[in-house]
Design a protein around this motif. Structure first.
Motif, mmCIF file in Angstrom:
data_model
loop_
_atom_site.group_PDB
_atom_site.id
_atom_site.type_symbol
_atom_site.label_atom_id
_atom_site.label_comp_id
_atom_site.label_asym_id
_atom_site.label_seq_id
_atom_site.Cartn_x
_atom_site.Cartn_y
_atom_site.Cartn_z
ATOM 1 N N VAL A 1 7.640 5.474 -4.353
ATOM 2 C CA VAL A 1 6.327 5.846 -4.876
ATOM 3 C C VAL A 1 5.589 4.580 -5.289
ATOM 4 N N PRO A 2 4.367 4.360 -4.808
ATOM 5 C CA PRO A 2 3.612 3.165 -5.198
ATOM 6 C C PRO A 2 3.429 3.099 -6.710
ATOM 7 N N ARG A 3 3.490 1.892 -7.244
ATOM 8 C CA ARG A 3 3.395 1.709 -8.691
ATOM 9 C C ARG A 3 2.065 2.232 -9.245
ATOM 10 N N GLU A 4 0.970 2.075 -8.455
ATOM 11 C CA GLU A 4 -0.325 2.505 -8.961
ATOM 12 C C GLU A 4 -0.411 4.017 -9.157
ATOM 13 N N GLU A 5 0.495 4.767 -8.540
ATOM 14 C CA GLU A 5 0.519 6.206 -8.756
ATOM 15 C C GLU A 5 1.077 6.573 -10.131
ATOM 16 N N LEU A 6 1.751 5.637 -10.786
ATOM 17 C CA LEU A 6 2.419 5.920 -12.048
ATOM 18 C C LEU A 6 1.903 5.075 -13.212
ATOM 19 N N GLU A 7 1.469 3.890 -12.933
ATOM 20 C CA GLU A 7 1.129 2.952 -13.994
ATOM 21 C C GLU A 7 -0.042 3.473 -14.835
#
Length: 729
Positions: free
Chosen positions: A299-305
């Motif tokens: 999962v790309p980090r920008e989806e969670l950060e």
């Protein structure tokens, strides 16, 4: 005169409609909810993928990849670590970890044959349990665990991770109550940053339309999961709950419920039970991230950060599905996600507490107007008008939903109008023209058109901590109220106070003032808080004049009533004091109860000035600072008085009239003559001052005659008992 049949025909459906609307039976509530659901389906909230909310879904793919649920707590801990490492703002679990992990190796050992159990136990000695691993992960992350409140006591530990501050009535009286809870294991609960209740209370049709922000557990307020996730994500520590009769809320003594909950920087309007009616979006796959993908690191980090991450399941076999106004079946965790999206996006959807009353008033007004119109026009014209009214009701309700975020019900007024029309037309067909005229005569004697006014919205956000700002304070108190009250019984006194305080309050609010409190017969108000008012001193002065004029009008009416009843009447007088200066304003009080109020030396000064109006025989006195802040109103020097509680003398001024009077020749003449009086009095020329005072008492404005009579009496006393010139009264 209209016939009795006509009255029965039009009054029957109207009265029945009003009675049904007032009783609000369950079938009517179901029909109204169905209509509001249609609104949401017709104009749903658009999903915005940029909102800081995501759902980590234990979906079918995750179960196939990781294994059946429940997963070992060590796997859940690894999921938490992955989310925390990706910068999640909060990690909230839409599930309850209330029992020890059955898949912990130490627990599994107990299932092994005895001949192999001992070596395995030796090998596992000193190893952290899965629950301990998860607790460590929770403690290192912004985590929120779920709990379920129940109707029976369970003895479970439910630690409070938050503080509660309440303004107004006790919110515990309004929220849903529970006696016990299914809570996380103590070790997990202690490690988590927050605990949120997973409860929601669906309507009779099992559709979830509202989600509670607060609930009651054994006499204490506890937050829901969505609210707790928002608190933890913002790093906030306290919920601020505003209920009826908080300063700024027009409860007028009625306990109508909770009005708003402040979570960090978010001020969230709620219904009376502390619930939020969610404006839903259709289910959108962009809202979900597979738990297996998070564990795999794909999962790309920008989806969670920086996002609030809710961990739940949409797997059909786990049966955590609910119905919403838009979808017949959605994952329970998605409802929590949509609640948070609703709040952070600033969306609003409110069935205001005044809605039912307004709809009933509208029904009565429309029904009565239609009943008045029917005998005067043809049936076709009345029918077209009735259809137009129904269409306007529907259009108005749709406008309120789409543009104002309000839920108003056009069905009750619409059906009542239709019933009045049909029954009225049938009755009119049976009546002769003479009967129609009779009905018009009777109707005209008893009914007058009423204007339906809408209520002003949203508190403004209150200053949570005190702030110092310049304000103008007004105190208004009745003269000789004790003597007046002794002549009345309790009911008469209550009627009198309501008849006095209601119009006075209207005057204050009309001039932009904030009612601080009622102190018996006294009113305390202030200007320039919480809303900025650059002309606060002027507005307060104009309000004082308007209050004095309103009391004069009330005295005329009371005198008329007294003469009609054959009883004596004494005019009611009041004194008004104004002071301007820096004060502390804000939510003042304790952690348990806050009130929006003001504190400061000038508050006390205004109260003392109001008290001085009695001895000075005037209705309005202002401080020197108030007079300096208002350039266009006619002020006159009153006296230099040593007020009770003050260490130095205070210069007070009369307010002689409004701005029009200030620019008149009459005021110029009055000001010159007043200045001459004060100069002679200050210089000790009491004979000259007395003559000037007596002349002004007879020739000056009526409202100042008693003041000038006082100065004439002072001069008379000073002539017989000399007083040093310029002395303080």
């Amino acid at each position: 005169m209209w016939s009795r049949l006509y009255w029965l025909a039009v009054g029957g459906p109207l009265a029945a409609g009003l009675l049904v609307m007032g009783a609000d039976p369950s079938p009517l509530a179901d029909a109204r909810n169905g209509l509001f659901d249609l609104y949401q389906r017709a104009a749903p909230r658009a999903y915005d993928p940029d909102l800081p909310v995501r759902v980590v879904d234990v979906d079918e793919a995750s179960l196939a990849r990781i294994g059946q649920w429940p997963w070992p707590r060590a796997t859940v801990a690894r999921l938490v670590d992955k989310l925390n490492a990706s910068g999640a703002g909060a990690i909230a679990f839409d599930m309850v970890f209330s029992e020890p992990d059955r898949l912990d190796p130490a627990a599994v050992v107990g299932l092994l044959p005895e001949d192999v159990r001992a070596p395995v136990q030796t090998a596992l000695a000193g190893r952290e349990s899965n629950d301990e691993i998860l607790a460590r992960a929770l403690g290192e992350s912004p985590s929120v665990l779920g709990a379920v409140l129940t109707g029976t006591r369970t003895g479970a530990t439910y630690p409070a991770k938050w503080g509660i501050a309440a303004a107004g009535d006790d919110p515990l009286a309004f929220v849903p109550r529970f006696a016990g809870a299914v809570a996380p294991l103590p070790g997990l609960a202690g490690a988590a940053k927050g605990i949120g209740a997973l409860n929601w209370l669906p309507d009779r049709d099992q559709v979830v339309r509202r989600v509670p922000l607060l609930l009651a557990l054994d006499g204490k307020l506890v937050p829901g999961l969505g609210a707790e996730a928002l608190r933890v994500a913002q790093g906030a520590t306290t919920y601020v709950v505003r209920a009826s009769n908080a300063s700024g809320d027009e409860g007028f003594g009625t306990q109508s419920g909770i009005t708003a909950v402040k979570i960090g920087a978010l001020d969230v309007p709620t219904d009376s039970q502390g619930e939020v009616r969610v404006r839903f979006t259709p289910t959108d796959p962009r809202r979900f991230l597979s738990a297996a993908a998070v564990l795999d690191g794909t999962v790309p980090r920008e989806e969670l950060e920086g996002r609030i991450v809710l961990v739940g399941t949409s797997a059909a076999g786990l049966m955590d599905t609910r119905a919403t106004p838009i979808d017949a079946a959605v994952a329970g965790v998605e409802i929590q996600a949509q609640l948070i999206e609703h709040l952070v996006s600033g969306a609003n959807l409110v069935r205001p507490d005044w809605a039912r009353g307004a709809e009933m008033v509208l029904t009565a007004v429309l029904g009565l107007l239609l009943a008045l119109v029917l005998p005067r026009v043809s049936a076709l014209a009345a029918g077209v008008a009735g259809l137009g009214v129904v269409a306007a009701l529907a259009a108005g309700a749709w406008f309120a939903f789409t543009r104002l975020d309000l839920l108003l019900d056009p069905m009750g007024p619409g059906w009542a109008v239709l019933g009045v029309y049909l029954m009225g037309v049938l009755a009119l067909y049976r009546d002769e023209q003479k009967q129609k005229k009779w009905v018009r005569s009777v109707f005209g004697r008893f009914v007058s058109p009423q204007v339906v006014e809408k209520l002003a919205e949203n508190p403004e956000r209150l200053v949570l901590g005190g702030e110092t700002r310049e304000i103008t304070i007004l105190f208004c108190d009745l003269r000789d109220f004790t003597s007046l009250s002794e002549t009345m019984d309790a009911q008469a006194l209550t009627r009198f106070m309501n008849a006095y305080l209601t119009p006075m309050t209207e005057v204050v609010l009309a001039h932009g003032g904030t009612i601080d409190k009622y102190i018996g017969d006294a009113i305390m108000a202030f200007w320039n808080a919480p809303m900025d008012d650059p002309a606060h001193a002027r507005n307060a002065a104009l309000c004082a004049l308007a209050m004095s004029a309103r009391l004069d009008a009330l005295n005329v009416e009371w005198r008329r009533q007294a003469e009609a009843a054959g009883r004596p009447f004494s005019p009611v007088r009041c004194g008004i004091g104004l002071a301007t200066g820096p004060c502390c304003v804000g939510n003042l009080g304790s952690d348990q109860r806050l009130e929006y109020s003001c504190l400061g030396d000038d508050v006390n000064l205004a109260s003392r000035i109001e008290g001085a109006t009695k001895s000075m025989r005037v209705d309005i006195l202002v401080s020197e600072a108030t007079r300096a802040a208002v350039a266009d109103l006619p002020f006159l020097e009153a006296d230099l008085l040593m007020l009770k509680g003050k260490s130095r003398a205070s210069q007070l001024y009369l307010l002689a009239g409004d701005a029009a009077f200030a620019g008149s020749d009459a005021f110029d003449t009055l000001a010159r003559r007043h200045a001459a009086l004060m100069s002679a009095y200050g210089a000790g020329h009491f004979s000259l001052a007395r003559a000037a005072a007596e002349a002004l008492a007879s020739e000056g404005p009526d409202r100042l005659s008693r003041f000038y009579t006082l100065y004439a009496e002072r001069c008379q006393d000073a002539s017989t008992t000399p007083t040093p010139a310029g002395s303080i009264s």
